[in-house]
Design a protein around this motif. Sequence first.
Motif, mmCIF file in Angstrom:
data_model
loop_
_atom_site.group_PDB
_atom_site.id
_atom_site.type_symbol
_atom_site.label_atom_id
_atom_site.label_comp_id
_atom_site.label_asym_id
_atom_site.label_seq_id
_atom_site.Cartn_x
_atom_site.Cartn_y
_atom_site.Cartn_z
ATOM 1 N N LYS A 31 0.817 -1.218 0.000
ATOM 2 C CA LYS A 31 0.000 0.000 0.000
ATOM 3 C C LYS A 31 0.849 1.265 0.000
ATOM 4 O O LYS A 31 0.458 2.296 -0.573
ATOM 5 C CB LYS A 31 -0.910 0.021 1.230
ATOM 6 C CG LYS A 31 -1.905 -1.118 1.311
ATOM 7 C CD LYS A 31 -2.726 -1.001 2.597
ATOM 8 C CE LYS A 31 -3.739 -2.127 2.720
ATOM 9 N NZ LYS A 31 -4.510 -2.028 3.996
ATOM 10 N N LEU A 32 1.977 1.200 0.685
ATOM 11 C CA LEU A 32 2.807 2.372 0.936
ATOM 12 C C LEU A 32 3.126 3.177 -0.313
ATOM 13 O O LEU A 32 2.859 4.385 -0.393
ATOM 14 C CB LEU A 32 4.109 1.920 1.619
ATOM 15 C CG LEU A 32 5.220 2.958 1.757
ATOM 16 C CD1 LEU A 32 4.820 4.016 2.773
ATOM 17 C CD2 LEU A 32 6.522 2.266 2.181
ATOM 18 N N PHE A 33 3.702 2.518 -1.314
ATOM 19 C CA PHE A 33 4.174 3.239 -2.490
ATOM 20 C C PHE A 33 3.022 3.641 -3.408
ATOM 21 O O PHE A 33 3.100 4.680 -4.083
ATOM 22 C CB PHE A 33 5.211 2.397 -3.235
ATOM 23 C CG PHE A 33 6.429 2.097 -2.399
ATOM 24 C CD1 PHE A 33 7.358 3.091 -2.138
ATOM 25 C CD2 PHE A 33 6.637 0.838 -1.856
ATOM 26 C CE1 PHE A 33 8.478 2.836 -1.356
ATOM 27 C CE2 PHE A 33 7.742 0.563 -1.067
ATOM 28 C CZ PHE A 33 8.667 1.571 -0.818
ATOM 29 N N ALA A 34 1.954 2.866 -3.417
ATOM 30 C CA ALA A 34 0.783 3.239 -4.218
ATOM 31 C C ALA A 34 0.125 4.500 -3.659
ATOM 32 O O ALA A 34 -0.264 5.401 -4.412
ATOM 33 C CB ALA A 34 -0.211 2.089 -4.260
ATOM 34 N N GLU A 38 -0.144 8.225 -5.523
ATOM 35 C CA GLU A 38 -1.391 8.988 -5.646
ATOM 36 C C GLU A 38 -1.233 10.391 -5.071
ATOM 37 O O GLU A 38 -1.752 11.366 -5.635
ATOM 38 C CB GLU A 38 -2.523 8.258 -4.931
ATOM 39 C CG GLU A 38 -2.938 6.946 -5.606
ATOM 40 C CD GLU A 38 -3.998 6.206 -4.807
ATOM 41 O OE1 GLU A 38 -4.390 6.724 -3.727
ATOM 42 O OE2 GLU A 38 -4.428 5.119 -5.247
ATOM 43 N N ARG A 39 -0.526 10.494 -3.963
ATOM 44 C CA ARG A 39 -0.353 11.813 -3.340
ATOM 45 C C ARG A 39 0.516 12.718 -4.202
ATOM 46 O O ARG A 39 0.211 13.901 -4.375
ATOM 47 C CB ARG A 39 0.256 11.650 -1.941
ATOM 48 C CG ARG A 39 0.397 12.966 -1.177
ATOM 49 C CD ARG A 39 -0.923 13.664 -1.017
ATOM 50 N NE ARG A 39 -0.783 14.904 -0.249
ATOM 51 C CZ ARG A 39 -1.658 15.898 -0.269
ATOM 52 N NH1 ARG A 39 -2.752 15.810 -1.012
ATOM 53 N NH2 ARG A 39 -1.466 16.971 0.467
ATOM 54 N N PHE A 40 1.601 12.187 -4.749
ATOM 55 C CA PHE A 40 2.430 12.990 -5.655
ATOM 56 C C PHE A 40 1.599 13.479 -6.844
ATOM 57 O O PHE A 40 1.693 14.642 -7.249
ATOM 58 C CB PHE A 40 3.619 12.168 -6.167
ATOM 59 C CG PHE A 40 4.844 12.232 -5.302
ATOM 60 C CD1 PHE A 40 5.424 13.451 -4.976
ATOM 61 C CD2 PHE A 40 5.448 11.072 -4.826
ATOM 62 C CE1 PHE A 40 6.574 13.520 -4.193
ATOM 63 C CE2 PHE A 40 6.585 11.129 -4.033
ATOM 64 C CZ PHE A 40 7.150 12.351 -3.720
ATOM 65 N N ALA A 41 0.794 12.592 -7.407
ATOM 66 C CA ALA A 41 -0.036 12.957 -8.557
ATOM 67 C C ALA A 41 -1.037 14.039 -8.191
ATOM 68 O O ALA A 41 -1.326 14.931 -9.000
ATOM 69 C CB ALA A 41 -0.754 11.720 -9.096
ATOM 70 N N LEU A 53 7.237 16.705 -9.239
ATOM 71 C CA LEU A 53 6.268 15.942 -8.457
ATOM 72 C C LEU A 53 5.567 14.889 -9.321
ATOM 73 O O LEU A 53 5.327 13.761 -8.865
ATOM 74 C CB LEU A 53 5.239 16.876 -7.827
ATOM 75 C CG LEU A 53 5.767 17.855 -6.770
ATOM 76 C CD1 LEU A 53 4.653 18.802 -6.325
ATOM 77 C CD2 LEU A 53 6.349 17.125 -5.576
ATOM 78 N N ALA A 54 5.244 15.252 -10.542
ATOM 79 C CA ALA A 54 4.606 14.292 -11.442
ATOM 80 C C ALA A 54 5.552 13.120 -11.738
ATOM 81 O O ALA A 54 5.124 11.949 -11.761
ATOM 82 C CB ALA A 54 4.193 14.985 -12.733
ATOM 83 N N LEU A 59 7.528 7.454 -10.518
ATOM 84 C CA LEU A 59 8.570 6.631 -9.900
ATOM 85 C C LEU A 59 8.004 5.853 -8.712
ATOM 86 O O LEU A 59 8.306 4.659 -8.531
ATOM 87 C CB LEU A 59 9.727 7.528 -9.449
ATOM 88 C CG LEU A 59 10.891 6.847 -8.711
ATOM 89 C CD1 LEU A 59 11.507 5.740 -9.559
ATOM 90 C CD2 LEU A 59 11.954 7.878 -8.322
ATOM 91 N N SER A 60 7.167 6.498 -7.909
ATOM 92 C CA SER A 60 6.555 5.812 -6.765
ATOM 93 C C SER A 60 5.631 4.689 -7.224
ATOM 94 O O SER A 60 5.540 3.641 -6.568
ATOM 95 C CB SER A 60 5.787 6.811 -5.901
ATOM 96 O OG SER A 60 6.659 7.786 -5.354
ATOM 97 N N GLN A 61 4.947 4.891 -8.342
ATOM 98 C CA GLN A 61 4.097 3.826 -8.873
ATOM 99 C C GLN A 61 4.942 2.640 -9.321
ATOM 100 O O GLN A 61 4.562 1.475 -9.126
ATOM 101 C CB GLN A 61 3.260 4.338 -10.040
ATOM 102 C CG GLN A 61 2.238 3.341 -10.540
ATOM 103 C CD GLN A 61 1.296 2.865 -9.442
ATOM 104 O OE1 GLN A 61 0.623 3.666 -8.805
ATOM 105 N NE2 GLN A 61 1.248 1.558 -9.206
ATOM 106 N N ALA A 62 6.121 2.918 -9.914
ATOM 107 C CA ALA A 62 7.035 1.836 -10.279
ATOM 108 C C ALA A 62 7.528 1.112 -9.027
ATOM 109 O O ALA A 62 7.703 -0.114 -9.033
ATOM 110 C CB ALA A 62 8.216 2.397 -11.078
#
Length: 306
Positions: A31-34, A38-41, A53-54, A59-62
Amino acid sequence: MSDDQDLATFEDVGTPERDKPPFLRLPEPGKLFAIRAERFAALAPGHQLEGYLAFLGRLSQAQATLAATIDPPAMPSPADLRLRAANAMPVLPREELAADPAVTAAFDQLAKSLADVAMPDLARAALARAVAAEPEARQAMFAAVLADAVPVEAVAEHIFAAAALQVVAASRSARLDPALPQPVADGVCPCCGGPPVASAVVADLNVEGVRYVQCSLCATQWNHVRVKCVSCGSTKGIAYQEIEGIADTIKAETCDECRTYVKILNRRKAPELEPVADDVASLGLDLLVTEAGWRRAGVNPFLLGY
């Protein structure tokens, strides 16, 4: 910039044992990175750092995909874990990760998943350099991230190294018994020994308004008394700095004793706040506080050059 003292200390004197907050909250990599992605987006549109940020959202989604697919990293023996905990040591020393084959494998897998992800040209070039690096140079990158000693001229490629390290470290800490790690030194993660990224006052536990500090590497959260310096443990000279005219959900907790600060997020007012993402997005607060003479004690894997 202003300061206030409206964040009251959480008193556990006389609190029944059953109502005391857990000392530790282990990460949930799935859950953490997903959630971070979402928050960065959500933060990116219209922000001064919109492009960055985008990119960090992608990168966080990867990282989220990687966390769901990597093999579980190797763990020390139960006896070693107990021995370290009994001696108030981090139970999973992060220094070990630099030479861990699991980190190299995670980096390779992350790099492949980023091949078709949109990113700035400078980031693409940095990723190519990191991928092409010899094994010894790659290990040196991991070691530099873990030692918080990233060369200014090579920040970009180290961001990708840090991203892989985060996933492996979070996956290791997630496998611990939460009752095992014990408090260590101020500002040190009980699981991996990493420094904090930020702290947050939460509203999702049995006790309202509890503060947790989050590790910059493995994302473990540990309970920390409010109005108490995360870095040195002092309760003297603590103040809360904010940018006037901006929502007061993110402040810098400054300490006059050690002249450092760590951000504190108020998730009671804004549950969507995420320590890593909102730390990057509130960089303007860092600039004001450091100009006023305090040194940043928190470490953010995506602000390695700051």
